[in-house]
Design a protein around this motif. Structure first.
Motif, mmCIF file in Angstrom:
data_model
loop_
_atom_site.group_PDB
_atom_site.id
_atom_site.type_symbol
_atom_site.label_atom_id
_atom_site.label_comp_id
_atom_site.label_asym_id
_atom_site.label_seq_id
_atom_site.Cartn_x
_atom_site.Cartn_y
_atom_site.Cartn_z
ATOM 1 N N THR A 172 0.839 -1.208 0.000
ATOM 2 C CA THR A 172 0.000 0.000 0.000
ATOM 3 C C THR A 172 0.870 1.254 0.000
ATOM 4 O OG1 THR A 172 -1.708 -1.202 1.229
ATOM 5 C CG2 THR A 172 -1.868 1.194 1.184
ATOM 6 N N VAL A 173 1.917 1.263 0.823
ATOM 7 C CA VAL A 173 2.818 2.416 0.893
ATOM 8 C C VAL A 173 3.506 2.621 -0.459
ATOM 9 C CG1 VAL A 173 4.932 3.307 1.947
ATOM 10 C CG2 VAL A 173 3.151 2.311 3.371
ATOM 11 N N ILE A 200 3.112 5.877 -2.923
ATOM 12 C CA ILE A 200 4.295 6.599 -3.398
ATOM 13 C C ILE A 200 4.281 6.677 -4.928
ATOM 14 C CG2 ILE A 200 6.815 6.508 -3.575
ATOM 15 C CD1 ILE A 200 6.833 5.408 -0.715
ATOM 16 N N CYS A 201 3.974 5.558 -5.582
ATOM 17 C CA CYS A 201 3.935 5.540 -7.056
ATOM 18 C C CYS A 201 2.862 6.497 -7.590
ATOM 19 C CB CYS A 201 3.688 4.131 -7.573
ATOM 20 S SG CYS A 201 5.084 3.019 -7.319
ATOM 21 N N VAL A 202 1.682 6.457 -6.977
ATOM 22 C CA VAL A 202 0.602 7.348 -7.410
ATOM 23 C C VAL A 202 0.973 8.805 -7.145
ATOM 24 C CG1 VAL A 202 -1.790 8.003 -6.935
ATOM 25 C CG2 VAL A 202 -1.188 5.606 -7.209
#
Length: 111
Positions: free
Chosen positions: A5-6, A10-12
């Protein structure tokens, strides 16, 4: 699950950050183009005004009189102009290959 999820957040976030700057760059380019278009329209309006000023009939008549010895231009008279019906247009056979043709009609005549 927490780590995935983290990493996803971060990617988004990185993608959104890049899209934000890309959008801002495109908005600035668009504003620049709009300013250039506005300046070009202003120049065009000035050129049209100058053209109208330089092509005044009284000015052209005076120029024709002043330069008669060099150019042999006669002054314009109303009887030198014709009407559309006097123009000899080519037959329709010759116009078959012409693209973007404009049909000319006389005043009062409707197709």
């Amino acid at each position: 699950m927490f780590i995935v999820t983290v990493i996803g957040v971060i990617c988004v976030s990185v993608w959104a950050y890049q899209e934000n700057y890309s959008t801002q760059r495109i908005i600035k380019e668009t504003e620049k183009l709009e300013r250039e278009i506005g300046a070009a329209q202003a120049r065009l309006a000035v050129l049209r005004a100058e053209w109208a000023y330089l092509n005044r009939p009284d000015r052209l008549r005076d120029l024709a009189e002043i330069n008669y010895n060099d150019l042999q231009l006669l002054p314009l008279r109303p009887d030198q102009f014709g009407i559309v019906e006097q123009v000899a247009y080519p037959s329709d056979d010759l116009l078959q290959g012409v693209e973007n043709a404009t049909e000319v009609i006389a005043d009062g005549e409707r197709p």
